[in-house]
Write an enzyme that holds these catalytic residues in place. Structure first.
Site, short mmCIF file in Angstrom:
data_model
loop_
_atom_site.label_atom_id
_atom_site.label_comp_id
_atom_site.label_asym_id
_atom_site.label_seq_id
_atom_site.Cartn_x
_atom_site.Cartn_y
_atom_site.Cartn_z
N HIS A 37 -13.04 31.43 5.87
CA HIS A 37 -13.84 32.63 5.61
C HIS A 37 -13.06 33.90 5.92
O HIS A 37 -13.43 34.98 5.47
CB HIS A 37 -15.12 32.56 6.46
CG HIS A 37 -16.33 33.15 5.82
ND1 HIS A 37 -16.54 33.20 4.46
CD2 HIS A 37 -17.44 33.71 6.37
CE1 HIS A 37 -17.71 33.76 4.21
NE2 HIS A 37 -18.27 34.09 5.35
N ASN A 56 -21.49 39.79 7.24
CA ASN A 56 -22.79 40.13 6.67
C ASN A 56 -23.08 41.63 6.63
O ASN A 56 -24.07 42.03 6.02
CB ASN A 56 -23.91 39.42 7.44
CG ASN A 56 -23.81 37.91 7.30
OD1 ASN A 56 -22.99 37.39 6.55
ND2 ASN A 56 -24.63 37.21 8.05
N ASP A 90 -12.86 35.24 0.18
CA ASP A 90 -12.74 33.79 -0.02
C ASP A 90 -13.70 33.36 -1.13
O ASP A 90 -14.74 33.97 -1.32
CB ASP A 90 -13.05 33.03 1.28
CG ASP A 90 -14.45 33.29 1.81
OD1 ASP A 90 -15.29 32.38 1.76
OD2 ASP A 90 -14.71 34.42 2.29
N ASN A 142 -22.10 36.40 1.37
CA ASN A 142 -22.85 37.42 2.11
C ASN A 142 -22.10 38.74 2.26
O ASN A 142 -22.72 39.80 2.29
CB ASN A 142 -23.27 36.89 3.48
CG ASN A 142 -24.35 35.83 3.37
OD1 ASN A 142 -25.14 35.85 2.44
ND2 ASN A 142 -24.37 34.91 4.31
#
Length: 187
Positions: free
Chosen positions: A20, A66, A91, A112
């Site tokens: 991530h 987020n 990613d 997100n």
């Protein structure tokens, strides 16, 4: 001309070098190759680089994935950077490991970080460089996979893929998105 190059990721040692955080990894490799370092600042760590008269501001948001849009909006406003000069490095589960795809706009595809950026900026029409992380995980294992570390096989070609991502960033700033997509999306 100024450009804002944003590598998405999460701060903290537990996220370091996870799938991530590939956005952070791309910017770290780019900065290392350019002999520049990041300094902590408002909404993230930044570094400045001049490439053939273009001013690049590299940003690794400290807002966690987020809330990435807060950092993007702040630095766009602070540095007076137009949306067409913003590139988000992210990613992507739908691409095989190491595949790089530059796009001028698109959906968040369930990511997100991209979702928050689109909501904050009020548009999905911003450039993104997607770095494929693969999707080799069992049903229900997506979160563990994304927040997990790359395996040995992936690491064998990681340096070359990170270097190529850096070339794409430079080309985006120097040649523009259309020429860069035509040149690199085939590879």
């Amino acid at each position: 001309m100024k450009y804002l190059i944003v590598g998405l990721g999460n701060i903290g040692d537990e996220y370091r070098k996870t799938r991530h955080n590939i956005g952070f990894m791309v910017l770290d490799a780019f900065a290392k190759a350019s002999n520049i370092v990041f300094a902590d600042g408002r909404y993230g760590a930044t570094s400045n680089l001049s490439v053939k008269g273009r001013q690049l501001i590299l940003l690794k948001p400290s807002t966690y994935m987020n809330l990435s849009g807060n950092a993007v909006r702040y630095w766009m406003q602070k540095e007076n950077i137009p949306l067409e000069n913003v590139l988000i490095i992210v990613d992507d589960l739908s691409l095989p490991f190491g595949t790089l795809r530059l796009k001028g706009k698109g959906s968040d595809a369930g990511h997100n970080g991209l979702k928050h950026i689109a909501a904050t900026l009020g548009t999905q029409n911003y450039a993104r460089l997607k770095f494929g992380i693969g999707n080799e995980f069992p049903k229900g294992g997506q979160i563990d996979f994304v927040l997990g570390h790359f395996d040995e096989k992936d690491m064998e070609t990681m340096d070359e893929r990170l270097q190529l991502a850096g070339e794409i960033v430079k080309s985006f700033c120097l040649a523009g998105i259309d020429i860069t997509m035509n040149q690199y999306n085939k590879r």
